[in-house]
Scaffold this motif. Structure first.
Motif, PDB file in Angstrom:
ATOM      1  N   LEU A   1       0.852  -1.189   0.000  1.00 57.96           N
ATOM      2  CA  LEU A   1       0.000   0.000   0.000  1.00 57.96           C
ATOM      3  C   LEU A   1       0.886   1.236   0.000  1.00 57.96           C
ATOM      4  O   LEU A   1       0.549   2.261  -0.604  1.00 57.96           O
ATOM      5  CB  LEU A   1      -0.853  -0.045   1.278  1.00 57.96           C
ATOM      6  N   TYR A   2       2.009   1.120   0.653  1.00 56.07           N
ATOM      7  CA  TYR A   2       2.888   2.275   0.794  1.00 56.07           C
ATOM      8  C   TYR A   2       4.065   2.260  -0.174  1.00 56.07           C
ATOM      9  O   TYR A   2       4.593   3.303  -0.527  1.00 56.07           O
ATOM     10  CB  TYR A   2       3.402   2.363   2.229  1.00 56.07           C
ATOM     11  N   PHE A   3       4.466   1.065  -0.571  1.00 57.00           N
ATOM     12  CA  PHE A   3       5.582   0.967  -1.512  1.00 57.00           C
ATOM     13  C   PHE A   3       5.188   0.039  -2.645  1.00 57.00           C
ATOM     14  O   PHE A   3       4.536  -0.979  -2.411  1.00 57.00           O
ATOM     15  CB  PHE A   3       6.818   0.429  -0.802  1.00 57.00           C
ATOM     16  N   SER A   4       5.566   0.429  -3.819  1.00 57.09           N
ATOM     17  CA  SER A   4       5.172  -0.416  -4.944  1.00 57.09           C
ATOM     18  C   SER A   4       6.142  -1.579  -5.104  1.00 57.09           C
ATOM     19  O   SER A   4       5.903  -2.496  -5.879  1.00 57.09           O
ATOM     20  CB  SER A   4       5.127   0.409  -6.225  1.00 57.09           C
ATOM     21  N   ASN A   5       7.200  -1.548  -4.346  1.00 59.34           N
ATOM     22  CA  ASN A   5       8.297  -2.481  -4.570  1.00 59.34           C
ATOM     23  C   ASN A   5       9.133  -2.672  -3.327  1.00 59.34           C
ATOM     24  O   ASN A   5       9.097  -1.827  -2.442  1.00 59.34           O
ATOM     25  CB  ASN A   5       9.243  -1.880  -5.615  1.00 59.34           C
ATOM     26  N   LYS A   6       9.916  -3.713  -3.338  1.00 59.64           N
ATOM     27  CA  LYS A   6      10.939  -3.789  -2.311  1.00 59.64           C
ATOM     28  C   LYS A   6      11.981  -2.719  -2.651  1.00 59.64           C
ATOM     29  O   LYS A   6      12.484  -2.027  -1.768  1.00 59.64           O
ATOM     30  CB  LYS A   6      11.596  -5.175  -2.313  1.00 59.64           C
ATOM     31  N   GLU A   7      12.256  -2.594  -3.913  1.00 59.39           N
ATOM     32  CA  GLU A   7      13.223  -1.603  -4.360  1.00 59.39           C
ATOM     33  C   GLU A   7      12.736  -0.192  -4.047  1.00 59.39           C
ATOM     34  O   GLU A   7      13.536   0.686  -3.714  1.00 59.39           O
ATOM     35  CB  GLU A   7      13.432  -1.767  -5.868  1.00 59.39           C
ATOM     36  N   ASP A   8      11.429  -0.011  -4.171  1.00 58.56           N
ATOM     37  CA  ASP A   8      10.861   1.299  -3.906  1.00 58.56           C
ATOM     38  C   ASP A   8      11.069   1.694  -2.454  1.00 58.56           C
ATOM     39  O   ASP A   8      11.342   2.852  -2.138  1.00 58.56           O
ATOM     40  CB  ASP A   8       9.359   1.269  -4.228  1.00 58.56           C
ATOM     41  N   LEU A   9      10.971   0.705  -1.586  1.00 52.35           N
ATOM     42  CA  LEU A   9      11.218   0.946  -0.171  1.00 52.35           C
ATOM     43  C   LEU A   9      12.651   1.416   0.032  1.00 52.35           C
ATOM     44  O   LEU A   9      12.922   2.389   0.745  1.00 52.35           O
ATOM     45  CB  LEU A   9      10.968  -0.341   0.623  1.00 52.35           C
ATOM     46  N   LEU A  10      13.562   0.733  -0.626  1.00 48.26           N
ATOM     47  CA  LEU A  10      14.965   1.118  -0.505  1.00 48.26           C
ATOM     48  C   LEU A  10      15.155   2.540  -1.017  1.00 48.26           C
ATOM     49  O   LEU A  10      15.864   3.344  -0.407  1.00 48.26           O
ATOM     50  CB  LEU A  10      15.849   0.157  -1.297  1.00 48.26           C
ATOM     51  N   ARG A  11      14.496   2.841  -2.122  1.00 48.21           N
ATOM     52  CA  ARG A  11      14.593   4.170  -2.699  1.00 48.21           C
ATOM     53  C   ARG A  11      14.187   5.219  -1.661  1.00 48.21           C
ATOM     54  O   ARG A  11      14.839   6.257  -1.503  1.00 48.21           O
ATOM     55  CB  ARG A  11      13.673   4.252  -3.922  1.00 48.21           C
ATOM     56  N   ALA A  12      13.092   4.913  -0.967  1.00 45.76           N
ATOM     57  CA  ALA A  12      12.615   5.831   0.061  1.00 45.76           C
ATOM     58  C   ALA A  12      13.675   6.037   1.139  1.00 45.76           C
ATOM     59  O   ALA A  12      13.933   7.162   1.582  1.00 45.76           O
ATOM     60  CB  ALA A  12      11.326   5.309   0.674  1.00 45.76           C
ATOM     61  N   LEU A  13      14.292   4.942   1.533  1.00 41.27           N
ATOM     62  CA  LEU A  13      15.321   5.038   2.560  1.00 41.27           C
ATOM     63  C   LEU A  13      16.517   5.830   2.057  1.00 41.27           C
ATOM     64  O   LEU A  13      17.132   6.593   2.801  1.00 41.27           O
ATOM     65  CB  LEU A  13      15.758   3.630   3.006  1.00 41.27           C
ATOM     66  N   VAL A  14      16.844   5.616   0.796  1.00 37.69           N
ATOM     67  CA  VAL A  14      17.978   6.332   0.220  1.00 37.69           C
ATOM     68  C   VAL A  14      17.697   7.829   0.219  1.00 37.69           C
ATOM     69  O   VAL A  14      18.569   8.650   0.556  1.00 37.69           O
ATOM     70  CB  VAL A  14      18.272   5.832  -1.212  1.00 37.69           C
ATOM     71  N   ILE A  15      16.466   8.177  -0.128  1.00 32.77           N
ATOM     72  CA  ILE A  15      16.111   9.596  -0.127  1.00 32.77           C
ATOM     73  C   ILE A  15      16.247  10.171   1.272  1.00 32.77           C
ATOM     74  O   ILE A  15      16.813  11.248   1.481  1.00 32.77           O
ATOM     75  CB  ILE A  15      14.666   9.776  -0.649  1.00 32.77           C
ATOM     76  N   GLU A  16      15.722   9.424   2.225  1.00 32.23           N
ATOM     77  CA  GLU A  16      15.810   9.867   3.608  1.00 32.23           C
ATOM     78  C   GLU A  16      17.263  10.082   4.022  1.00 32.23           C
ATOM     79  O   GLU A  16      17.622  11.120   4.575  1.00 32.23           O
ATOM     80  CB  GLU A  16      15.164   8.796   4.499  1.00 32.23           C
ATOM     81  N   ALA A  17      18.086   9.086   3.712  1.00 29.90           N
ATOM     82  CA  ALA A  17      19.503   9.199   4.050  1.00 29.90           C
ATOM     83  C   ALA A  17      20.123  10.374   3.308  1.00 29.90           C
ATOM     84  O   ALA A  17      20.954  11.105   3.854  1.00 29.90           O
ATOM     85  CB  ALA A  17      20.216   7.897   3.706  1.00 29.90           C
ATOM     86  N   GLY A  18      19.670  10.543   2.076  1.00 27.12           N
ATOM     87  CA  GLY A  18      20.232  11.619   1.248  1.00 27.12           C
ATOM     88  C   GLY A  18      19.994  12.981   1.860  1.00 27.12           C
ATOM     89  O   GLY A  18      20.913  13.803   1.927  1.00 27.12           O
TER      90      GLY A  18
END
Lengths: 204, 204, 204, 204
Positions: free
Chosen positions: B38-55
Motif C-alpha cells: 500500500l505504501y511501496f510499490s516495490n521492495k526496491e521502492d522501499l529502498l529508494r525511500a530510505l535512500v532519499i531519507e539518508a540523502g
DNA sequence: CATGAATGAGTGTTCATTCAT
DNA sequence: AATGAATGAACACTCATTCAT
C-alpha cells in the motif's frame, strides 16, 4: 575449470553476485549446468574459489612493499605499490564486490576474505610502524584507513566511469604519504591534564 | 509507514538487501504484506525511500562543513564534521550497503544515490579548493578519496567489530588534514627526461 | 558384470532403488559410468537383471516343496521349505523392495516380477489343493496369503532389527500349517436366516 | 489443505511417492506451488501429514478389536475387525506404499510410522495372549505375522487387480483364526534333550 | 485503510545418460 | 573393453506480488 571462473568474473561484474544466474555463467563459459556442479558444489563455492584466488594474488602484494619512509624514496616505493594494488584491485573488483554482498549473510565467508585483506593492511601497518610515523598516528588504524581509501576510491570511480589513471594514483600516493609522514602538520592540540582540570582552568 | 521503514533498516542491517525478505520486514513491523504494497510499490521502492531519507540527512552535512585550512582551527572544523559524518554513516549503514548491492544492477538507483554522495564530496572539494591546497593535490579527486576512506573505514570496522571511537576519528581527521594541507611533505619528484635517460644516469 | 550386480544389491539395500545413484553403484563396484552402460542400458535394466536372477532362484523353491499334509511330516516339509524361502528372501530383499518401488510406475516390470512370485504361490496352491485342505479355504487365496505373510513378516523384521531366527520360523510354520490343515477348528458358522432371526433364537 | 492431501493421495496412488511431482499434486488440487509450500514445508512433510492421518485412523482400529477366542464368537469378532482393517488399508494404501518407499531412506519417518503399525499389532498380540493361544505360538510374533499377511495380501491383490471381497476376507479370517487357536493341529515335535543328545541318538 | 491467503514465474541443484578418448 | 568428463532435462522450492474480503 578456468572457463567457469573467468565467466563468473564477467557475470559478477555485469550483474553482481545475487543477480548472477548460474545459467548466465554457464552460458558464457559455453558449458553445461552439470559441468558447473562438477567443479563447484555451489554458486557460493565458486565465489569462494575466486576469493581464494584473489587472496593469493593480494598476498603477493604484501611482499612487494618495501620500507616506506618520509623521504622521496618512500614516496616512490609507495607509488609503485599503489600501482600494483590498483591493478590487482581492478582485476578482482567483481570478486571484492561479490564478497561484500555475501559477507554479511555468511559470516564464515566474511572472516575468510577479511583475513586476506587483513594481510595487506597489517603488512602496511608494520611498514608504517618501522618508519616511525608521526605522533597522532596509530599504525594499525592508519593502515586500515589507507586500504579503505584505495579500495573505495576504485569502487566509486567505477560508477563515475572515470578511469583510475596515473594522475589519480599520484594524488592518492601523495595523500597517503603526507598523511603518514608529515610531522609539521597541524594536529590535534594535546589536552594537558584531565578534562576535569581543564574545565577548572577555564573557570579561572 | 514509518514502522515499515524502520523495520526495513533493521532487516537490511541483519541480512543485507537481497537476503531480506518482504516477509521479514512485514513481520518485524507487525503489519501485513498488503500494507507493505500500500505504501511501496516495490521492495526496491522501499529502498529508494530510505535512500532519499539518508540523502536529505547527508545533504545537511554539506552545510555543516565550514572553511577548512591548514591551521589548528581547520583541524577542529574537520574533526567536528567527521563526527557528524560518522554518526550519519552509522545510522544509515544498512541503506548504504543496500544501495551498493543494488546500484550495479539498477543504474538508475545508482545515479540517484551517487548524486547524494556526490553532494558531500563536491562540497568538500570546494572547501579544499578554497583553502588553497598544496601542489600535487587535485581537489576533486582528493575529496572523493577522503569520502571513500571514511566510508570504507566504517564499513570495515563493522566487520572487525571494533567501534569507531574518538581515537579512530582523531586518526582519520589527522590523516585527512595532513594529506590535504602539508606543503613541506615529500612529494612526487618531477621526472626529468625520459625514464631511459634516468636509467642511464644511474649507471654512471 | 557381476561386480556391478553385487554393488547394486548393496546400494539398493542401503538406500532403496530411487535414492540409489548410478554413481554410488559404480563407485562401490570400482568401475566407471561408461562400464555401467556397457552392460546395462538403464538403471532399470540393472534392476530387471537382478529380478531375473532372483526369479530363477525363487523358481527352484517351487521344486523344493514336496507334498504337504496335516500330519507332522507335512509340518516338517513346510518348515524346511520355510527355511529356504527365508534364506532366499533375505538374500534378495533389496531386489524385492526395489521391485515393489518400481512396479507401480512401470506396469511391465510389475507383471514380469509378479509372474516369478506367482510361480511360488501357485505351486504352493497346488500342494494345498493336493492335500485336500479344510472346508472354507480357497487354495489360491490361501497360498497367496501365506506368501504375503512370509514376505511382509521378513520386511517388518528388517525394520525392528530383530532377526528372523529359528523360533520365528517355527511360529510361522506352525501358523501356516494350522491355518491350512485343521478341520476341527471353529470356522465361519453358516448363517441361517437373517441375523434378526438368529438373535431371536439365541433368546430362547 | 484438504484439497492438497486428497490430491496427493490420488497422485501417490497413481505414480508412487518418488515419481509423484509436486506439480502433479498441485495441478490436481487446482492450487499453486506456493500454496503447497504454505501448508507443507516439503513433499516429505506432506507424506508425514498423511501418515499421521492414517495413523489416527489405524489407532481407532485398536479399540474395535474385542476379546478373541477359539469359539465362533471369536471368529465373528475377528471377521468384523478384518473388514474394518481391510477398508482402512484400502483407503490409505497409497500412504502405506509411500511410507514403505521412504522409510528406508529416512529412518525417522520409518520409526514414526512403524509405531502406528506397531499399535495395531501389539493390541492384537494382547488379545491373542488373553485368549490363551495354543502352545507353540508366540503372541507377539503371531500378531506381527497376521498384520503382515493382511497388509501384503491387500497389496498383492492390487497388482492382480482382483478385489479383496468378502470371500477373500472370510478365507483370511479363517486362516488367522485357525492359525491361532487350534490346539489339535500337528505341531513342531518337541525336541527332547539338547541337540547334542539328539544327534548322538540318531547315530545309534 | 488493512489483511494474509494465494499465486506462479524464476532459479539452484541433481543425476541418469552419452561419447570422445 | 573401459573410462570419466561433460551434458541438460527435470524437479523441488522460494518469495515478490496481488486481490478478495
Amino acid at each position: 575449470m578456468r572457463k567457469l571462473l573467468d565467466a563468473a568474473m564477467v557475470v559478477f561484474a555485469r550483474r553482481g553476485y545475487h543477480a548472477a544466474r548460474v545459467d548466465d555463467i554457464v552460458k558464457l563459459a559455453k558449458t553445461s549446468h552439470g559441468t558447473f556442479y562438477l567443479y563447484f558444489s555451489n554458486k557460493e563455492d565458486l565465489l569462494r574459489a575466486l576469493v581464494i584466488e584473489a587472496g593469493t594474488e593480494v598476498a603477493t602484494l604484501d611482499q612487494l612493499l618495501g620500507p616506506v619512509g618520509p623521504d622521496p624514496e618512500g614516496w616512490q616505493e609507495l607509488r609503485a605499490w599503489m600501482s600494483r594494488f590498483s591493478e590487482a584491485w581492478q582485476r578482482y573488483a567483481p570478486v571484492i564486490r561479490a564478497w561484500t554482498d555475501l559477507a554479511m549473510t555468511d559470516p564464515e565467508l566474511g572472516a575468510q576474505a577479511h583475513s586476506a585483506a587483513g594481510g595487506v593492511s597489517s603488512t602496511l601497518a608494520k611498514r608504517i610502524a618501522e618508519a616511525g610515523p608521526d605522533e597522532g598516528i596509530d599504525p594499525i588504524a592508519a593502515a586500515e584507513a589507507v586500504v579503505a581509501m584505495i579500495d573505495r576510491f576504485h569502487y566509486l570511480r567505477q560508477f563515475t566511469g572515470e578511469p583510475v589513471d596515473d594522475t589519480a594514483l599520484d594524488t592518492l600516493t601523495t595523500m597517503v604519504h603526507r598523511a603518514l609522514f608529515t610531522g609539521t602538520a597541524a594536529r590535534k592540540p594535546r589536552p594537558r591534564g584531565s578534562s576535569a582540570v581543564r574545565k577548572a582552568r577555564q573557570m579561572l
